[in-house]
Design an enzyme around this catalytic site. Structure first.
Site, PDB file in Angstrom:
ATOM      1  N   ASP A 184     -59.839   2.965  17.548  1.00 41.78           N
ATOM      2  CA  ASP A 184     -60.530   3.207  18.820  1.00 41.78           C
ATOM      3  C   ASP A 184     -61.067   4.649  18.872  1.00 41.78           C
ATOM      4  OD1 ASP A 184     -60.965   2.476  21.830  1.00 41.78           O
ATOM      5  OD2 ASP A 184     -59.846   4.360  21.877  1.00 41.78           O
ATOM      6  N   LYS A 237     -65.099   5.880  19.097  1.00 43.07           N
ATOM      7  CA  LYS A 237     -65.631   6.879  20.049  1.00 43.07           C
ATOM      8  C   LYS A 237     -66.259   8.060  19.298  1.00 43.07           C
ATOM      9  CE  LYS A 237     -62.118   5.605  23.458  1.00 43.07           C
ATOM     10  NZ  LYS A 237     -60.728   5.806  23.839  1.00 43.07           N
TER      11      LYS A 237
HETATM   12  N1  HSE Z   1     -57.368   2.192  24.828  1.00 41.41           N
HETATM   13  C1  HSE Z   1     -58.188   3.309  25.126  1.00 41.41           C
HETATM   14  C2  HSE Z   1     -57.353   4.558  25.179  1.00 41.41           C
HETATM   15  C3  HSE Z   1     -58.867   3.099  26.457  1.00 41.41           C
HETATM   16  O1  HSE Z   1     -56.126   4.452  25.212  1.00 41.41           O
HETATM   17  O2  HSE Z   1     -57.896   5.650  25.159  1.00 41.41           O
HETATM   18  C4  HSE Z   1     -59.877   4.166  26.757  1.00 41.41           C
HETATM   19  O3  HSE Z   1     -60.970   4.069  25.909  1.00 41.41           O
END
Ligand code: HSE
Ligand code: NDP
Length: 435
Positions: free
Chosen positions: A201, A205
């Protein structure tokens, strides 16, 4: 003045934050925009599951087509997550001439280039403020606030769940799994928490933010990714003795050898401002050639902070609709024909400092064998601590190096781990002293 009609697909954590913000701040938004934003329909698969924020029954539907086919809906908000179905909804919305807002960084990391192109072809736009750093207005800052700068470097904490877990492991000595469970209960984690804990994740980003910073297409497949699931709590404690704190960092910077894009557990000095970023907070440091250093800080996940980012996109797009300037700011901040192909540096070519923990037999001469191999590979030791006996026959030998080339480090560790005095593979953590 006419209202701006909006439809929401996905009445989950973030969807609830959007509904609540539009409801609580309706008057304020209308005062700023000069017209109202009207939530006309909300689609979800299960309309009977209890939610933290209610929606009038008459605007609920289980069929997203009701949103796509509604001519009064100009903006479709995709908050269902996942890849294929979300991509289909966004594509169909754009093809029908609607604007789109999404928080779906996974989808943008994989298919952003193609979706942005489609939006441009359709004379529409995609708002994605919520996709990077939750409630922090990072995308707007990069695309507009810093538009006059050459950006040299962006790095920071971009995953609330991972930062929450590391904070709880560091401060409360919680186990990894107990801390993850808490993050899931608080609504921070992805539907598949592997994305959070394996750094994926964060890499989604970083790929999106880097494209805007450096004027490239979104290149998720080029990001070097390591997560936090294999972190041994003893390394957090040993690193503290050297004055370091462990964070999952996203790092992108222009170097002579190309662009570095990497996500991995990183030790930073405990005095560094990022060390004070705790829990689900995110923080992003950006270096621009005109502005110098800036830091943005705020909640990186959760219902209301992420809802806030989605609503900011709605207001931006509503302004574009009202002024008839559909693609005022290009999706990745550069004119589409001006995106460049910048070579991405391999992790083997990165130059940084390292933390190692050798599980060595407690016998005279072991340290000199290890340091001899390190020296042969041009790796210079900055500090060593030998801890008390760990198991009966082994002792943790913890070492910090000066800056070295990762390729040399890997070669040295391969050689060291083959020594008969080493009882387990040596964990390595990169250190950023000068970030
Ligand atoms: N799962 C992601 C986090 C959500 O914990 O940052 C926000 O993008
Ligand atoms: P949730 O799982 O809480 O919500 C998603 C909702 O969409 C669920 O209610 C789900 O229903 C529904 N849904 C799934 N498929 C469909 C479909 N085909 N049609 C209609 N509804 C559907 O996720 P989040 O709100 O946490 O996340 C949404 C998006 O926002 C994701 O892309 C996520 O990565 C992103 N995001 C999340 C943040 C957070 O803090 N949670 C922060 C930043 C971004 P069901 O549960 O029945 O499957």
């Amino acid at each position: 003045m006419r209202k701006i009609g909006v439809g929401l697909v996905g009445w989950g954590t973030v969807g609830c934050g959007v509904v609540q913000t539009l409801r609580d701040n309706a008057g304020l938004i209308e005062s700023r925009l000069g017209t109202a934003i009207e939530l006309r329909k909300v689609a979800d698969l299960d309309l009977d599951r209890p939610r933290p924020v209610s929606v009038p029954r008459e605007i609920l539907t289980t069929n997203a087509d009701d949103i796509l086919d509604d001519p009064e809906i100009q903006i479709v908000i995709e908050l269902m997550g996942g890849l294929n179905a979300a991509r289909t909804i966004i594509t169909r919305a754009l093809e029908k001439g609607k604007y789109v807002v999404t928080a779906n960084k996974a989808l943008l990391a994989h298919a952003g280039n193609e979706l942005f192109e489609l939006a441009l072809r359709q004379g529409r736009s995609i708002g994605f403020e919520a996709s990077v750093a939750g409630g922090i207005p990072l995308i707007k800052s990069l695309r507009e606030g810093l538009a006059g700068n050459r950006i040299n470097k962006i790095f920071g904490i971009l995953n609330g769940t991972a930062n929450f877990i590391l904070t709880r492991m560091t401060e409360e000595k919680l186990s990894f799994s107990a801390a993850l469970k808490e993050a899931q209960e608080l609504g921070y984690a992805e539907a598949d928490p592997t994305l959070d804990i394996e750094g994926i994740d964060t890499a989604h980003k970083l790929a999106i933010a880097s494209a805007i910073c450096f004027g490239t297409s979104v290149q998720f497949d080029k990001v070097h990714i390591e997560g936090i699931s294999k972190i041994d709590p003893v390394d957090i404690q040993f690193a503290e003795e050297f004055g370091y704190q462990l964070k999952l960092l996203a790092i992108a910077r222009q170097t002579n050898g190309g662009l570095e894009m990497r996500v991995h557990p990183t030790l930073i000095p405990r005095t560094h401002v990022l060390a004070s970023v705790k829990g689900a907070y995110n923080a992003v440091h950006i270096e621009g050639n005109a502005v110098g250093d800036i830091m943005l800080y705020g909640m990186g996940a959760g219902m209301m902070p992420t809802g806030s980012a989605v609503v900011s996109d709605l207001i931006d797009i509503a302004r574009d609709i009202l002024s008839n300037t559909p693609s005022r700011v290009p999706p990745l901040a550069f004119q589409p024909g001006r995106l460049q192909d910048i070579p991405i540096k391999s992790i083997s070519d990165v130059f940084t400092s390292y933390y190692f923990r050798f599980s060595a037999v407690d016998r005279p001469g072991v340290l000199s064998k290890i340091s001899g191999i390190l020296g042969k590979h041009r790796i210079s030791i900055e500090a060593v601590i030998q801890k008390g006996r760990h198991r009966q026959d082994s002792v943790p030998l913890v070492m910090i190096t000066h800056e070295a080339l990762e390729r040399d480090v890997r070669n040295a560790l391969d050689e060291i781990d083959k020594l008969d005095v080493l009882l387990a593979p040596t964990p390595l953590i990169r250190i950023e002293d000068n970030c």
